[in-house]
Design an enzyme around this catalytic site. Structure first.
Site, PDB file in Angstrom:
ATOM      1  N   LYS A 206      51.696   6.709   9.330  1.00  0.00           N
ATOM      2  CA  LYS A 206      50.658   5.725   9.593  1.00  0.00           C
ATOM      3  C   LYS A 206      50.769   4.758   8.336  1.00  0.00           C
ATOM      4  O   LYS A 206      50.772   3.583   8.275  1.00  0.00           O
ATOM      5  CB  LYS A 206      49.270   6.483   9.449  1.00  0.00           C
ATOM      6  CG  LYS A 206      48.016   5.676   9.215  1.00  0.00           C
ATOM      7  CD  LYS A 206      47.039   6.314   9.364  1.00  0.00           C
ATOM      8  CE  LYS A 206      45.553   5.561   9.054  1.00  0.00           C
ATOM      9  NZ  LYS A 206      44.427   5.929   9.068  1.00  0.00           N
ATOM     10  N   GLU A 212      57.800  11.980   0.959  1.00  0.00           N
ATOM     11  CA  GLU A 212      58.687  12.895   1.739  1.00  0.00           C
ATOM     12  C   GLU A 212      59.124  12.363   3.159  1.00  0.00           C
ATOM     13  O   GLU A 212      60.271  12.413   3.175  1.00  0.00           O
ATOM     14  CB  GLU A 212      57.697  14.225   2.167  1.00  0.00           C
ATOM     15  CG  GLU A 212      57.307  15.261   0.976  1.00  0.00           C
ATOM     16  CD  GLU A 212      55.729  14.512   0.646  1.00  0.00           C
ATOM     17  OE1 GLU A 212      55.408  13.346   0.637  1.00  0.00           O
ATOM     18  OE2 GLU A 212      54.866  15.463   0.211  1.00  0.00           O
ATOM     19  N   GLY A 267      45.195  10.360  10.674  1.00  0.00           N
ATOM     20  CA  GLY A 267      46.469  10.918  10.594  1.00  0.00           C
ATOM     21  C   GLY A 267      46.104  12.350  11.738  1.00  0.00           C
ATOM     22  O   GLY A 267      47.303  12.470  12.759  1.00  0.00           O
ATOM     23  N   ARG A 268      45.442  13.091  11.373  1.00  0.00           N
ATOM     24  CA  ARG A 268      45.334  14.257  12.012  1.00  0.00           C
ATOM     25  C   ARG A 268      44.617  14.210  13.433  1.00  0.00           C
ATOM     26  O   ARG A 268      44.442  15.199  13.995  1.00  0.00           O
ATOM     27  CB  ARG A 268      44.482  15.265  11.027  1.00  0.00           C
ATOM     28  CG  ARG A 268      43.127  14.705  10.685  1.00  0.00           C
ATOM     29  CD  ARG A 268      42.621  15.616   9.558  1.00  0.00           C
ATOM     30  NE  ARG A 268      41.242  15.020   8.671  1.00  0.00           N
ATOM     31  CZ  ARG A 268      41.440  14.178   7.932  1.00  0.00           C
ATOM     32  NH1 ARG A 268      42.390  13.892   7.273  1.00  0.00           N
ATOM     33  NH2 ARG A 268      40.173  13.788   7.488  1.00  0.00           N
ATOM     34  N   GLU A 353      41.472  19.422   6.499  1.00  0.00           N
ATOM     35  CA  GLU A 353      41.504  18.332   5.894  1.00  0.00           C
ATOM     36  C   GLU A 353      40.278  17.440   6.205  1.00  0.00           C
ATOM     37  O   GLU A 353      40.128  16.643   5.150  1.00  0.00           O
ATOM     38  CB  GLU A 353      42.757  17.495   6.270  1.00  0.00           C
ATOM     39  CG  GLU A 353      43.288  16.430   5.468  1.00  0.00           C
ATOM     40  CD  GLU A 353      44.705  15.861   5.639  1.00  0.00           C
ATOM     41  OE1 GLU A 353      45.522  16.065   4.803  1.00  0.00           O
ATOM     42  OE2 GLU A 353      44.571  15.152   6.538  1.00  0.00           O
ATOM     43  N   HIS A 384      50.250  43.583  15.366  1.00  0.00           N
ATOM     44  CA  HIS A 384      51.095  44.152  14.455  1.00  0.00           C
ATOM     45  C   HIS A 384      51.411  44.044  13.047  1.00  0.00           C
ATOM     46  O   HIS A 384      52.337  44.222  12.451  1.00  0.00           O
ATOM     47  CB  HIS A 384      52.468  44.024  15.304  1.00  0.00           C
ATOM     48  CG  HIS A 384      52.334  44.817  16.589  1.00  0.00           C
ATOM     49  ND1 HIS A 384      52.346  46.019  16.977  1.00  0.00           N
ATOM     50  CD2 HIS A 384      51.930  44.277  17.907  1.00  0.00           C
ATOM     51  CE1 HIS A 384      52.241  46.349  18.416  1.00  0.00           C
ATOM     52  NE2 HIS A 384      51.898  45.180  18.851  1.00  0.00           N
ATOM     53  N   LYS A 512      49.440  14.466  -5.352  1.00  0.00           N
ATOM     54  CA  LYS A 512      50.594  13.543  -4.963  1.00  0.00           C
ATOM     55  C   LYS A 512      50.754  12.598  -6.160  1.00  0.00           C
ATOM     56  O   LYS A 512      52.084  12.349  -6.574  1.00  0.00           O
ATOM     57  CB  LYS A 512      50.050  12.442  -3.676  1.00  0.00           C
ATOM     58  CG  LYS A 512      50.140  13.031  -2.399  1.00  0.00           C
ATOM     59  CD  LYS A 512      49.820  11.802  -1.464  1.00  0.00           C
ATOM     60  CE  LYS A 512      49.504  12.214  -0.011  1.00  0.00           C
ATOM     61  NZ  LYS A 512      49.032  11.140   0.782  1.00  0.00           N
TER      62      LYS A 512
HETATM   63  O1  F6P Z   1      48.698  13.835   2.424  1.00  0.00           O
HETATM   64  C1  F6P Z   1      48.234  14.073   3.622  1.00  0.00           C
HETATM   65  C2  F6P Z   1      48.091  12.863   4.560  1.00  0.00           C
HETATM   66  O2  F6P Z   1      47.681  11.731   4.313  1.00  0.00           O
HETATM   67  C3  F6P Z   1      47.766  13.386   5.833  1.00  0.00           C
HETATM   68  O3  F6P Z   1      46.157  13.030   5.969  1.00  0.00           O
HETATM   69  C4  F6P Z   1      48.594  12.839   6.921  1.00  0.00           C
HETATM   70  O4  F6P Z   1      48.424  13.055   8.278  1.00  0.00           O
HETATM   71  C5  F6P Z   1      49.854  12.814   6.464  1.00  0.00           C
HETATM   72  O5  F6P Z   1      49.770  12.780   4.874  1.00  0.00           O
HETATM   73  C6  F6P Z   1      50.956  11.915   6.667  1.00  0.00           C
HETATM   74  O6  F6P Z   1      50.428  10.649   6.190  1.00  0.00           O
HETATM   75  P1  F6P Z   1      51.516   9.180   6.784  1.00  0.00           P
HETATM   76  O7  F6P Z   1      51.419   9.240   8.401  1.00  0.00           O
HETATM   77  O8  F6P Z   1      50.802   8.235   6.259  1.00  0.00           O
HETATM   78  O9  F6P Z   1      52.840   9.481   6.319  1.00  0.00           O
END
Ligand code: F6P
Length: 547
Positions: A206, A212, A267-268, A353, A384, A512
Site C-alpha cells: 500500500k 522488507e 492493509g488488513r 492490529e 494433538h 520499525k
Molecule cells: O507494519 C504493519 C503494516 O503497516 C500493516 O498494517 C500492513 O498491512 C503492512 O505493514 C504492509 O504495509 P504495506 O502494504 O504498506 O507494505
C-alpha cells in the site's frame, strides 16, 4: 461523550458477569431446553451456534442494550457512507466499497468510489485474462507459469490465506507463490526452482515504503536481470499494487502495470482490492467476483439484520463479554478444514492490529481489557498439541470452532472422522467430566482403589469453557468471502463497543524506526549510545561474531 464504563448497560454487564461466573454451562443447558434455538443463527451457507457461551437471555439483552447505547448502528452507517471514521488518520474506511456489488454510488470528496473500484476491477480482469490465457509473455516470449507475490502483513496474509483456502478452485493455469519475510531464506527457496523467463512478480505494498518488501523486490529484480541482462525485461515481469504510484514508478515499474488502491482501504482489509490480484490469477476473475459477492452478502446482513440476529454483532458482543467482562484474555481460532489452515494467522493481524490498543477515541487510557490475544491452528493438529491446555489449564481460552459440512476433498470418510472430532471437542470443553464420573469410569474399568485415588484428580475436566461454532456449507469463493467479512464486521463492532480506533496501527511504528537505525549501525563500525544495556550488548555480541 459518556465514557463506556458510565453507561448503565456497562455497569449492569459487570454485575451480570460476576453472577454468571458461579454458573456452569451445563446448568444453563439444563435450565433451558431451547438454549440452542435461542442462541444460534442460520444464515445462507452458515450456522452460527453461540449457545456454548456463558450468557443467558438477560446478558444478551444487556449486551444489545450496550450496542444501542454506543450507537453502533449510527457508526455502521458512518462507515458505509464514507465518513472519516479512521479518526487518527482522518480517513474513510471503505473496504466494503471494494465489494459493493450493488454498484450503488459511494461518494467521497466529490468522487464516486464505486466507479474507481470498478475501473480497477476491469483492469484486473483484462490482466488476469492475459496472464491466464498465456498472451502476457515474458521478455523471451515465453508464457508466464509462476506468479510471485511480494508483500507483507495485509499485502500478504489476506491473499495467501484465500489462495490456500481456494486451492481446490484453481485450474493451475499459473502457480502462485508468496514471499513476505525479509529473511533471505524464503525468497531464495521460492525462486530456486523457477525460471526467470516465466515468472511474474507482483510487488504488493500500500505504501511502497515497507523495507522488507522493497528489499525482496530488489532481490527479485536482480534475479531477473541476472538472467535477462536487459533492464527492459522488468516491464514484462513486474507489476505493482499500491496507493503510492510515484514510489512504484521510481522503483522502475511501468505506469500501466500499476494497480491502484486507496488510503481508505486498511492493509488488513485490502484483499478485496487489487491486493487480491494473486487470488484472481489463481482461480480466475469470475471466481474472484464470487468472493466479493460473498463478502457483499455479509455486508448486507450486517447492515440490515437486527442486532439479536446479526452474526458479526453477536460475535463481537460475545467476544467483548468474554474478554472485557469475564476476563478471558486469550482467544483461539480452531478451523476443522484444511483449507482454512491460515485463518488464525490472518485473524491475528485483522483483530490484533485493529483492536490491540489501550486508549479510547479521545486518547485516554481505558480502564478495561480491550481484546484477547488471538492464536490458533488447525483443530486436529491442535488436539494433538495444545488442547491439553484448553481442557485442563487454569486459564480459560474461549475458542471459535469453524468447520464445513461438505469437504473439498473426495475422501468423505476422512471428513466424518474430522467432524466427529469437531463436535466432540466443543462438547468436551463445555461439559467436562467431574471427579465422581472419573472415579466411576475407572472402577468400571477394573482399576484398584489405590490407582483410582491417585489418578482421579488428574483426569477431571472442569468443562465450562466457552466456544462458538461456525458450521459452513463448504469452502467456496462465496463462503470464504462471507466468513472473512463476518470477522471484519465483528472487529469493527468490537472497536465501537470498546471506543477503540480500529483502523490505525501506530503500535508498529516504534520498532520499525528503531530497526532502521540499528540496520545502519549493523552496517557500520559505529555504535549508538541510545540503547539500553541489554540491546547494546546484544548488538555488540552479534557484530563481534557475525561474518
Ligand atoms: O507494519 C504493519 C503494516 O503497516 C500493516 O498494517 C500492513 O498491512 C503492512 O505493514 C504492509 O504495509 P504495506 O502494504 O504498506 O507494505
Amino acid at each position: 461523550m459518556t465514557s463506556r464504563t458510565q453507561l448503565n448497560s456497562w455497569k449492569k454487564l459487570q454485575s451480570l458477569a460476576e453472577d454468571i461466573k458461579s454458573t456452569h454451562l451445563n446448568q444453563l443447558f439444563e435450565q433451558n431446553p431451547d438454549r440452542f434455538d435461542n442462541f444460534s443463527l442460520k444464515l445462507d451457507n452458515m450456522l452460527f451456534d453461540y449457545s456454548k457461551n456463558l450468557i443467558n437471555q438477560e446478558i444478551l439483552d444487556t449486551l444489545i442494550e450496550l450496542a444501542n447505547d454506543v450507537q453502533l448502528s449510527h457508526w455502521r452507517e458512518k462507515m458505509f457512507n464514507a465518513e472519516r471514521i479512521n479518526l487518527t488518520e482522518n480517513r474513510a474506511v471503505l473496504h466494503t466499497a471494494l465489494r459493493n456489488r450493488s454498484l450503488s454510488p459511494i461518494m467521497l470528496d466529490g468522487e464516486n468510489v464505486t466507479e474507481q473500484v470498478e475501473a480497477q476491477l476491469e483492469k484486473m480482469k483484462g490482466f488476469v485474462q492475459q496472464v491466464r490465457q498465456g498472451s502476457w509473455l515474458g521478455y523471451s516470449n515465453k508464457r508466464i507459469t509462476d506468479i510471485v507475490n511480494i508483500g507483507v502483513g495485509g499485502s500478504n496474509l489476506g491473499p495467501q490465506m484465500v489462495t490456500e483456502a481456494l486451492k481446490h478452485e484453481s485450474d493451475q493455469s499459473v502457480n502462485v507463490h508468496y514471499v513476505s519475510n525479509v529473511d533471505g531464506t524464503q525468497i531464495s527457496e521460492v525462486l530456486a526452482p523457477l525460471n526467470p523467463e516465466k515468472v511474474l512478480f507482483i510487488i504488493s505494498s500500500k505504501t511502497f515504503t515497507t523495507t522488507e518488501t522493497i528489499t525482496n523486490a530488489n532481490t527479485a529484480v536482480a534475479w531477473l536481470l541476472n538472467k535477462s541482462q536487459d533492464k527492459a525485461s522488468i516491464a514484462k515481469h513486474f507489476v505493482a499494487v499500491t496507493a503510492n504510484k510515484e514510489n512504484a514508478m521510481k522503483f522502475g515499474i511501468d505506469g500501466d502495470s500499476i494497480f491502484s488502491m486507496w488510503d481508505w482501504v486498511g492493509g488488513r482489509f485490502s484483499l478485496w482490492s487489487a491486493i487480491g490480484l494473486p487470488i484472481a490469477l489463481d482461480i480466475g476473475f469470475e471466481k474472484f467476483i464470487q468472493l466479493l459477492e460473498g463478502a457483499h452478502e455479509m455486508d448486507e446482513h450486517f447492515k440490515h439484520a437486527p442486532f439479536d440476529q446479526n452474526a458479526p454483532v453477536l460475535l463481537a458482543l460475545i467476544s467483548l463479554f468474554n474478554c472485557t467482562f469475564l476476563g478471558f484474555k486469550s482467544q483461539a481460532i480452531l478451523p476443522y478444514d484444511q483449507s482454512l489452515h491460515m485463518l488464525s494467522a490472518y485473524l491475528q493481524q485483522a483483530e490484533m492490529e485493529s483492536n490491540g490498543k489501550s486508549v479510547n477515541w479521545h486518547g485516554e487510557q481505558v480502564p478495561y481489557a480491550t481484546v484477547a490475544s488471538i492464536w490458533g491452528e488447525l483443530g486436529i493438529n491442535g488436539q494433538h498439541a495444545f488442547y491439553q491446555y484448553l481442557h485442563q489449564s487454569n486459564n480459560v481460552v474461549p475458542a471459535d470452532f469453524i468447520g464445513s459440512i461438505e469437504p473439498v476433498s473426495g475422501l468423505k470418510h476422512h471428513h466424518t472422522t474430522l467432524m466427529a472430532n469437531f463436535f466432540a471437542q466443543t462438547q468436551a470443553l463445555m461439559t467436562g467430566v467431574n471427579e465422581q464420573q472419573v472415579r466411576q469410569d475407572l472402577k468400571a474399568k477394573g482399576r484398584v482403589q489405590q490407582v483410582i485415588d491417585k489418578i482421579a484428580p488428574h483426569k477431571v475436566h472442569e468443562g465450562n469453557r466457552p466456544t462458538n461454532t461456525l458450521l459452513m456449507s463448504k469452502i467456496t469463493p462465496h463462503t470464504i468471502g462471507q466468513l472473512i467479512a463476518l470477522y471484519e464486521h465483528k472487529i469493527f463492532s468490537q472497536g465501537i463497543l470498546l471506543q477503540i480506533c480500529s483502523f490505525d496501527q501506530w503500535g508498529v511504528e516504534l520498532g520499525k524506526g528503531l530497526a532502521a537505525n540499528i540496520e545502519d549501525e549493523l552496517n557500520s563500525d559505529s555504535s549508538c549510545a541510545d540503547h539500553d544495556g541489554s540491546t547494546a550488548n546484544l548488538i555488540k555480541h552479534y557484530k563481534a561474531l557475525a561474518s
